[in-house]
Design an enzyme around this catalytic site. Structure first.
Site, PDB file in Angstrom:
ATOM      1  N   THR A 151     -21.590   9.811  14.101  1.00  0.00           N
ATOM      2  CA  THR A 151     -21.842   8.490  14.403  1.00  0.00           C
ATOM      3  C   THR A 151     -22.712   7.907  12.937  1.00  0.00           C
ATOM      4  O   THR A 151     -22.839   6.729  13.284  1.00  0.00           O
ATOM      5  CB  THR A 151     -23.157   8.456  15.365  1.00  0.00           C
ATOM      6  OG1 THR A 151     -24.145   9.115  14.825  1.00  0.00           O
ATOM      7  CG2 THR A 151     -22.552   8.994  16.736  1.00  0.00           C
ATOM      8  N   HIS A 186     -13.552  -0.875   1.387  1.00  0.00           N
ATOM      9  CA  HIS A 186     -12.767  -2.165   1.777  1.00  0.00           C
ATOM     10  C   HIS A 186     -13.540  -3.220   1.468  1.00  0.00           C
ATOM     11  O   HIS A 186     -14.840  -3.126   1.165  1.00  0.00           O
ATOM     12  CB  HIS A 186     -12.709  -2.080   3.432  1.00  0.00           C
ATOM     13  CG  HIS A 186     -11.718  -3.333   3.531  1.00  0.00           C
ATOM     14  ND1 HIS A 186     -10.448  -3.727   3.038  1.00  0.00           N
ATOM     15  CD2 HIS A 186     -11.876  -4.372   4.655  1.00  0.00           C
ATOM     16  CE1 HIS A 186      -9.904  -4.845   3.437  1.00  0.00           C
ATOM     17  NE2 HIS A 186     -10.903  -4.940   4.341  1.00  0.00           N
ATOM     18  N   TYR A 211      -6.961   4.409  -1.906  1.00  0.00           N
ATOM     19  CA  TYR A 211      -8.338   4.190  -1.553  1.00  0.00           C
ATOM     20  C   TYR A 211      -8.217   4.079   0.073  1.00  0.00           C
ATOM     21  O   TYR A 211      -9.185   4.301   0.400  1.00  0.00           O
ATOM     22  CB  TYR A 211      -9.011   3.067  -2.342  1.00  0.00           C
ATOM     23  CG  TYR A 211      -8.364   1.757  -1.662  1.00  0.00           C
ATOM     24  CD1 TYR A 211      -9.208   0.773  -0.763  1.00  0.00           C
ATOM     25  CD2 TYR A 211      -7.284   1.193  -1.890  1.00  0.00           C
ATOM     26  CE1 TYR A 211      -8.716  -0.145  -0.183  1.00  0.00           C
ATOM     27  CE2 TYR A 211      -6.821  -0.031  -1.482  1.00  0.00           C
ATOM     28  CZ  TYR A 211      -7.470  -0.792  -0.601  1.00  0.00           C
ATOM     29  OH  TYR A 211      -6.987  -1.783  -0.339  1.00  0.00           O
ATOM     30  N   ASP A 244     -10.057  -0.078  12.917  1.00  0.00           N
ATOM     31  CA  ASP A 244     -10.211   0.335  14.326  1.00  0.00           C
ATOM     32  C   ASP A 244      -9.020  -0.583  15.182  1.00  0.00           C
ATOM     33  O   ASP A 244      -9.079  -1.578  15.502  1.00  0.00           O
ATOM     34  CB  ASP A 244     -11.342   0.135  15.085  1.00  0.00           C
ATOM     35  CG  ASP A 244     -11.460   0.667  16.453  1.00  0.00           C
ATOM     36  OD1 ASP A 244     -10.579   1.327  16.858  1.00  0.00           O
ATOM     37  OD2 ASP A 244     -12.430   0.239  17.051  1.00  0.00           O
ATOM     38  N   TRP A 290       0.780  -1.144  -0.181  1.00  0.00           N
ATOM     39  CA  TRP A 290      -0.068   0.010   0.055  1.00  0.00           C
ATOM     40  C   TRP A 290       0.837   1.211  -0.030  1.00  0.00           C
ATOM     41  O   TRP A 290       0.280   2.305   0.254  1.00  0.00           O
ATOM     42  CB  TRP A 290      -0.966   0.009   1.195  1.00  0.00           C
ATOM     43  CG  TRP A 290      -1.915  -0.982   1.219  1.00  0.00           C
ATOM     44  CD1 TRP A 290      -3.234  -0.771   0.424  1.00  0.00           C
ATOM     45  CD2 TRP A 290      -2.086  -2.224   1.592  1.00  0.00           C
ATOM     46  NE1 TRP A 290      -4.096  -1.628   0.786  1.00  0.00           N
ATOM     47  CE2 TRP A 290      -3.398  -2.803   1.214  1.00  0.00           C
ATOM     48  CE3 TRP A 290      -1.189  -3.203   1.896  1.00  0.00           C
ATOM     49  CZ2 TRP A 290      -3.716  -4.307   1.414  1.00  0.00           C
ATOM     50  CZ3 TRP A 290      -1.612  -4.539   2.182  1.00  0.00           C
ATOM     51  CH2 TRP A 290      -2.762  -4.929   2.097  1.00  0.00           C
ATOM     52  N   CYS A 298      -6.887  -4.964  -1.178  1.00  0.00           N
ATOM     53  CA  CYS A 298      -8.219  -5.693  -0.667  1.00  0.00           C
ATOM     54  C   CYS A 298      -8.956  -6.466  -1.613  1.00  0.00           C
ATOM     55  O   CYS A 298      -9.369  -7.408  -1.448  1.00  0.00           O
ATOM     56  CB  CYS A 298      -8.891  -4.571   0.196  1.00  0.00           C
ATOM     57  SG  CYS A 298      -9.818  -3.460  -0.641  1.00  0.00           S
ATOM     58  N   ASP A 351     -11.916 -12.167   5.638  1.00  0.00           N
ATOM     59  CA  ASP A 351     -11.158 -11.288   5.143  1.00  0.00           C
ATOM     60  C   ASP A 351      -9.833 -11.590   5.145  1.00  0.00           C
ATOM     61  O   ASP A 351      -9.234 -11.869   6.292  1.00  0.00           O
ATOM     62  CB  ASP A 351     -11.225  -9.762   5.995  1.00  0.00           C
ATOM     63  CG  ASP A 351     -10.903  -8.703   5.502  1.00  0.00           C
ATOM     64  OD1 ASP A 351     -10.090  -8.915   4.339  1.00  0.00           O
ATOM     65  OD2 ASP A 351     -10.836  -7.598   5.930  1.00  0.00           O
TER      66      ASP A 351
END
Length: 713
Positions: free
Chosen positions: A421, A337, A544, A308, A243, A279, A360
């Site tokens: 949120t 993603h 991206y 996260d 990346w 990805c 994933d």
């Protein structure tokens, strides 16, 4: 070979595996292979021809085995007798018998181990026992079998998620979703063998081959192994991710159009990881491998996808007063993603969590010490059951974390600008069954974020579970960012004061690569007081993942705003400014930080994806199996300069057995060119032909066309 084996081998003159009949019944006719390929939990027929008549008192015993060291205790070896049900679940019955000929129906259990098998026969006649190898076969998962964990009831869905060898992967950004064709090619020559080799090259297999093979009856286990092996981080798997930097030592991830070339390159290169993937490449390859093994699988795109890193369900972004991203946290938000979902039951969790499971293969975080992710039940994610296996907390954050933006001032003071949120997890997409249209499946992952309190209830439930689960293991989970008065711009919430200025960055027109980009910065004074705003604007080429690659433009100026005045500032990013920064991609992030004299800050961002120039594909005649047809491709150099050394590539399962490459030596500025090539279809039905033009001066220009290939006449 011992004498008894020779004796029986001489008694059996021919073994007919009824390959065509069995493959049709087991939905394996599409595999381009001479092997016998069957699905578990389903009967298959073999016929034995003997030199002599089989005697009624002869006792037939069959042995089905898989792996290097087959053992009944590990269910890698099954011994079963004619007309008797064995404890292993295997059985053999006589369909009909005539002198010198016997037809047998053999059934494997619905939970049999998948992989390569040997089938042996022992005949006890009086005090003599003789044996012979009847043959070898490959056993796969069976979505058509109601007792199989991967059973899928809907035939149209089975056709899509098991038998469709091409598809669409969605990319771009939430307000500009693009289709990218992908050649899965799970039935192409060698691909099934390569998929089985991936299992055999895994760390689990190298450490304990017998135990590894004995676990291959479980789709949960198989999927976790494949998730780890598709990336190369731990196990020298199939694809190496990258990346940053350039891709000169491999292939730009944007250049791939399918899995077949990648898997063959890994296999033929003696298992050396293929460079490079991102990805959608990992997801495309994993979809190919799992479909080839019989597990219903699809590709999913999550727009505004959160990474996260500390699993506190809050993505914190820090910038300085000039709009530069500060690396104060490993958290990030990607424009999109791509991951996978596979369909199977969750005996480990309970039937409520059956169905689609997230997987994933992109190496982001470790799961039990290895870079892999899932399977995580989509039902668990939607309900906030983040304590359940596997990696449900990571996927929950990817679609449902809150996003907080901070500005760090020169005196190190951090000012929270926005708390949002609803930014994360938008337009979660997959290809529709039977068509190339996009289906939004966001509701599978979370409750509606507007007009419902359920989503916030689930979020708080997840926070509570993570706080208990992470005690002593992770940083203490922070409480969710409190809600602030709603600002008018993009659902953002202001921090500590009522906003006095609003703004927006607008793209004046969609722009094709090679053209200047025209933008407008609009600012509005929301008060009756005179305002002086200091604006710092920056444009950067980004991946991206929104990680900056190169700075394109930077300026600052002072803007005077009268009472409730709206002021628009037009500016442009010229092709000469961005051309050297967008050789590998076509994404730009524009950031404006606006401050008044009282220290109040306003952050504006605009994602720009430059459009592809037109590429058209015309098939110049009917498409029929084994008949040559020409294809004409028309494309245009979008630049106002000469380009050289372009390559036109084409591939498509059932149409081209290997990727086709055509050199395009030179294209004048804005020149429209054509290239013509021949295809000879070798499979009937709906086929996808992908074409892309690659050049060092701009990223790939891609197109595809669907062809209805008629059977041979």
């Amino acid at each position: 070979m011992n004498l008894l084996y020779v004796f029986l081998a001489q008694k059996i003159t021919n073994i007919d595996w009824h390959s065509k009949l069995n493959k049709a019944a087991h939905h394996t006719s599409d595999y381009n292979s001479m092997q016998v390929i069957l699905r578990r939990g389903q009967a298959f027929t073999i016929t034995l021809n003997f030199q002599t008549t089989v005697q009624p008192e002869d006792n037939f015993t069959f042995i089905a085995s898989t792996g290097l060291s087959p053992a009944e205790s590990q269910q890698t070896k099954a011994i079963f007798h004619l007309s008797e049900d064995a404890a292993s679940g295997w059985s053999a019955t006589q369909e009909h018998c005539e002198p010198g000929r016997m037809s047998l129906i053999i059934v494997s259990p619905a939970n049999a181990i998948i992989g390569r098998y040997k089938l042996k026969l022992q005949i006890a006649s009086g005090n003599k026992t003789s044996s012979a190898l009847l043959g070898q076969f490959v056993l796969l998962f069976n979505p058509w079998c109601p007792n199989d964990d991967v059973y899928m009831a809907n035939e149209n869905e089975r056709q899509e998620y098991v038998l469709n060898d091409s598809g669409i992967i969605f990319q771009g950004k939430e307000k500009y979703i693009q289709q990218e064709a992908w050649n899965y090619g799970q039935f192409e020559e060698d691909i099934l063998d390569i998929s089985l080799s991936i299992l055999d090259r895994s760390l689990n297999h190298r450490q304990d081959p017998s135990t590894d093979v004995s676990n291959r009856n479980d789709p949960i286990y198989v999927c976790r192994v494949i998730s780890a092996m598709v990336n190369s981080n731990d196990e020298k798997g199939v694809v190496e991710g990258k990346w940053s930097g350039n891709y000169r030592s491999g292939t730009n991830p944007l250049h791939w159009s399918g899995s077949v070339t990648i898997l063959r390159k890994w296999y033929r290169g003696r298992y050396k990881p293929v460079r490079y993937g991102q990805c959608w490449v990992f997801a495309g390859v994993m979809c190919t491998v799992l479909r080839s093994l019989g597990i219903p699988t699809r590709v999913i795109t999550n727009f505004n996808s959160a990474h996260d890193s500390n699993i506190n369900l809050s993505i914190d972004k820090y910038i300085d007063v000039s709009g530069n991203t500060l690396n104060l946290t490993e958290d990030s938000v990607w424009n999109f993603h791509v991951w996978n979902e596979s369909w199977f039951t969750r005996r480990d969790l309970g039937s409520f969590y059956d169905g689609w499971q997230v997987l994933d293969a992109t190496p982001q975080e470790k799961s039990k010490g290895i870079y892999r992710c899932g399977p995580a039940s989509t039902r668990a994610i939607k309900e906030g059951d983040v304590n359940l296996d596997y990696d449900s907390s990571f996927v929950f954050a990817a679609v449902n974390a809150d996003c907080v933006t901070w500005i760090q001032h020169s005196n190190k003071r951090k000012e929270r600008i926005y708390s949002n949120t609803r930014k994360i997890g938008k337009f979660i997409s997959t290809k529709a069954v039977g068509t190339n249209t996009r289906v939004d499946i966001t509701d599978n992952y979370k409750y509606p974020e507007a007009g419902s309190s359920k989503e916030r209830q689930v979020y708080k439930k997840a926070l509570k579970l993570l706080a208990v689960r992470n005690t002593g293991k992770r940083k203490k989970v922070t409480k969710p960012t409190r809600r602030f008065p709603v600002a008018r711009r993009q659902n953002m919430r202001a921090t500590t004061r009522k906003p006095t200025v609003s703004g927006k960055l607008k793209l004046d027109a969609s722009t094709v690569i090679g053209q200047d980009i025209l933008l407008t910065l609009a600012l509005q004074n929301l008060t009756a007081e005179f305002k002086t705003m200091k604006v710092k604007l920056k444009a950067s080429a980004v991946l991206y993942t929104r990680k900056p690659k190169a700075e394109i433009l930077q300026w600052s100026r002072t803007v005077q705003l009268g009472s409730e005045e709206v002021k628009e500032i037009s500016f442009k990013i010229t092709y000469s400014q961005y051309k050297n920064a967008l050789l590998d991609d076509r994404k730009i992030l524009v950031t404006a930080v606006c401050e008044d004299r009282q220290g109040a800050s306003l952050l504006l961002e605009k994602d720009i994806v430059l459009q592809d120039p037109l590429l058209t594909i015309e098939v110049l005649g009917p498409t029929v199996v084994h008949k040559a047809t020409n294809v004409l491709v028309t494309f245009t150099n979008p630049l106002s300069e000469v380009v050289t050394d372009c390559v036109l590539r084409a591939e498509g399962s059932g149409l081209l057995k290997e990727q086709l490459n055509i050199n395009v030596a030179r294209m004048a500025p804005m020149e429209t060119s054509t290239a013509e090539f021949e295809i000879i279809p070798y499979k009937s039905g709906i086929r996808q032909l992908q074409v892309d033009l690659a050049c060092i001066r701009f990223s790939n220009i891609k197109g595809f066309v669907m062809l209805d290939v008629a059977p041979a006449q």
